[in-house]
Design a protein around this motif. Structure first.
Motif, PDB file in Angstrom:
ATOM      1  N   GLY A 254       0.797  -1.223   0.000  1.00 42.79           N
ATOM      2  CA  GLY A 254       0.000   0.000   0.000  1.00 42.79           C
ATOM      3  C   GLY A 254       0.828   1.272   0.000  1.00 42.79           C
ATOM      4  O   GLY A 254       0.490   2.247  -0.694  1.00 42.79           O
ATOM      5  N   LEU A 258       0.664   4.418  -2.718  1.00 44.55           N
ATOM      6  CA  LEU A 258       0.390   5.807  -2.356  1.00 44.55           C
ATOM      7  C   LEU A 258       1.430   6.733  -2.981  1.00 44.55           C
ATOM      8  O   LEU A 258       1.102   7.788  -3.525  1.00 44.55           O
ATOM      9  CB  LEU A 258       0.401   5.973  -0.832  1.00 44.55           C
ATOM     10  CG  LEU A 258      -0.860   5.578  -0.064  1.00 44.55           C
ATOM     11  CD1 LEU A 258      -0.602   5.649   1.435  1.00 44.55           C
ATOM     12  CD2 LEU A 258      -2.029   6.497  -0.434  1.00 44.55           C
ATOM     13  N   HIS A 286      -4.881  -3.229  -8.059  1.00 43.57           N
ATOM     14  CA  HIS A 286      -5.120  -1.860  -7.593  1.00 43.57           C
ATOM     15  C   HIS A 286      -4.613  -0.780  -8.546  1.00 43.57           C
ATOM     16  O   HIS A 286      -4.791   0.406  -8.264  1.00 43.57           O
ATOM     17  CB  HIS A 286      -4.441  -1.661  -6.232  1.00 43.57           C
ATOM     18  CG  HIS A 286      -5.053  -2.455  -5.129  1.00 43.57           C
ATOM     19  ND1 HIS A 286      -6.220  -2.089  -4.499  1.00 43.57           N
ATOM     20  CD2 HIS A 286      -4.665  -3.613  -4.544  1.00 43.57           C
ATOM     21  CE1 HIS A 286      -6.512  -2.970  -3.566  1.00 43.57           C
ATOM     22  NE2 HIS A 286      -5.596  -3.913  -3.575  1.00 43.57           N
ATOM     23  N   GLU A 484      -4.974   8.475   1.733  1.00 45.27           N
ATOM     24  CA  GLU A 484      -5.546   8.218   0.420  1.00 45.27           C
ATOM     25  C   GLU A 484      -6.200   9.459  -0.190  1.00 45.27           C
ATOM     26  O   GLU A 484      -6.356   9.557  -1.406  1.00 45.27           O
ATOM     27  CB  GLU A 484      -6.585   7.086   0.503  1.00 45.27           C
ATOM     28  CG  GLU A 484      -5.975   5.704   0.686  1.00 45.27           C
ATOM     29  CD  GLU A 484      -5.869   5.305   2.147  1.00 45.27           C
ATOM     30  OE1 GLU A 484      -5.615   6.184   2.993  1.00 45.27           O
ATOM     31  OE2 GLU A 484      -6.039   4.105   2.440  1.00 45.27           O
TER      32      GLU A 484
END
Length: 509
Positions: A254, A258, A286, A484
């Motif tokens: 993750g 980002l 993703h 996010e």
């Protein structure tokens, strides 16, 4: 430029040069300073019943005597409480002689609820703890919940470091300083102690300040707008730069995504996520506009560099600490070339905790890729323990020493982020917000830095711009922000920056 920050010593030299050049003498500059403070008091508290002016023996106290005289002339009930007397023949002594209010010993100072206090005891150059009488005055103001207006800087705060010189310091509602800010106005906890900061023009011109040659600035668009990238009419995606971001393993992807998304939102024309084989599937699920490539080791990274020639890399977020990361760093620094940049964050910094010299030596080679480091306070201490542990150094000094040792740009993060270049330039960021104290916000910052580097901004300016944009996006978004949200929150900030750059309106400060 008007965003120079002057140390107390540099400000004293600016005073000297201004007096030598004229037209104002020292006492006239002091009168101008006192007038600026008195005007703020009268504007903010027009119905004030009583104002106490606390005067020290130096020039700060001299400013205070001017304030007391002008407030009395305006019909305010003003009292003067002195700690020591000004040196005979000094500008402060003349200001005291011109004041019609008899000074009383500060030991007798006793404010009441509703009074206003002017703290003109000691300015930014204070180098020793406050006296017991001054400490007692602070306690009395605190107990009575008095509004304090500080002259230059709250007494007890170092203008150099922003830290209390002793155990106590005034906490002001408003601080009025002159000509330019000092590090202690922007570095915590000094920033909080100042309250609202007003910079008054007292007749020290921009040419005089420029002659000082300060290399420290308050961060903002005025510092870097000249090199901020805007797409040309004939541009294409690779002319806007290609950013490569390294992903961690399957359970730690993750943070890199980002960074990659922030790089794309930050203007990079192409972004590739470099993923180990065991994380390809989870990353692929993703990603849409961000490209994906398998990179398992340093040899794969070298092959990617030869094939795609990326402009900037991000390494560290969620990657994992260890030898594999160090090998990737050396592969980038030694292979990508001096026209390429590497943003090293998080695990990328911690991985060199036991072998910092290997990073410093490699980064110092002339042909190496440009290195930008983005540590928070804990990561900074791991890589630069000697510098971090030196309590005599300000955060500004620590960042500068670290940048010189690294041969790269250091972004020393925090509520008062300092950006430092190995050539001695530094900027203190002043638009920080606690909204950024959320997991993943640092990963976003790394991606923004890389995006600006990839588009050709010099490393120091790119780091400064990214820090400001990152904080501005958070401030505009407001409460409820999570990491996010930040890449999308960049859009209005970028829109305004590009518009301002295009029309030259200078609308962003």
């Amino acid at each position: 430029m008007s965003n120079e920050i002057l140390t107390p010593r540099e400000m004293a030299e600016a005073d000297r040069l201004a007096i030598a050049a004229g037209p104002f003498t020292g006492i006239q500059l002091m009168r101008n300073a006192g007038a600026a403070v008195a005007a703020e008091v009268l504007r903010r508290w027009p119905a004030a019943i009583r104002v106490h002016v606390l005067c020290g023996p130096g020039n700060n106290g001299g400013d205070g005597y001017v304030v007391a005289r002008l407030l009395a002339d305006a019909g305010v009930r003003a009292s003067v409480w002195a700690e020591g007397r000004p040196k005979a023949g000094s500008d402060a002594a003349q200001a005291a002689a011109e004041c019609t209010i008899e000074a009383q010993p500060i030991s007798g100072f006793m404010p009441e609820r509703g009074d206003i206090v002017i703290d003109a005891l000691y300015g930014a150059g204070l180098s020793k703890p406050l006296s017991p009488n001054a400490v007692s005055a602070i306690e009395k103001c605190r107990d009575a919940r008095i509004s304090v207006v500080a002259v230059d800087l709250p007494s007890g705060i170092s203008g150099e470091t922003g830290h209390p010189v002793g155990k106590e310091a005034f906490r002001a509602a408003v601080t009025v300083t002159f000509a330019r800010k000092k590090p202690g106005h922007l570095l915590h906890p000094g920033r909080d102690a100042c309250g609202e900061l007003v910079v008054a023009d007292i007749g020290i011109g921009a040419d005089t300040v420029a002659a000082i040659g300060s290399k420290c600035f308050e961060n903002g668009p005025a510092l870097w707008r000249g090199s901020f990238p805007t797409p040309a009419a004939d541009t294409h995606k690779y002319r806007r730069g290609h950013v490569a971001v390294f992903s961690g393993g399957a359970a730690s992807t993750g943070a890199a995504r980002l960074s990659a998304l922030a790089a794309a939102r930050g203007g990079a024309g192409a972004v590739t996520l470099l993923s180990p084989g065991n994380a390809l599937a989870v990353n692929a699920v993703h990603l849409t506009s961000v490209m994906l490539r398998r990179v398992d080791d340093a040899d794969d990274a070298r092959a990617f560099i030869a094939d795609r020639k990326p402009s900037a890399f991000v390494l560290g977020p969620g990657f994992g600490v260890g030898e594999a990361l160090r090998e990737l760093v050396f592969a980038i620094l030694e292979t990508a070339g001096s026209e390429t940049s590497l943003v090293l964050d998080a695990d990328g910094i911690t991985s060199f905790e036991d072998t910092p010299a290997s990073l410093f030596i490699t980064a110092g080679v002339e042909s190496a890729a440009t290195l930008v480091l983005t540590p928070h306070v804990g990561e900074f201490a791991r890589l630069f323990p000697g510098i971090a542990g030196d309590d005599a150094l300000s955060k500004l000094d620590k960042a500068r020493q670290a940048a010189a040792r690294l041969h790269g740009v250091v972004v020393y993060k925090g509520p008062d982020t300092v950006i430092a270049s190995p050539d001695g330039r530094a900027a203190i960021n002043s638009n920080g917000t606690p909204l950024l104290a959320t997991a993943g916000s640092g990963d976003v910052l790394s991606g923004i830095v890389a995006a600006l580097l990839a588009q050709g901004m010099p490393a120091f300016e790119a780091a400064c711009a990214a820090v400001w944009m990152h904080a501005e996006a958070a401030r505009r978004f407001g409460p409820g922000l999570i990491a996010e949200d930040l890449p999308l929150a960049l859009l209005p900030v970028l829109r305004d920056l590009v518009a301002e750059h295009s029309d030259g309106s200078g609308g962003l400060a």
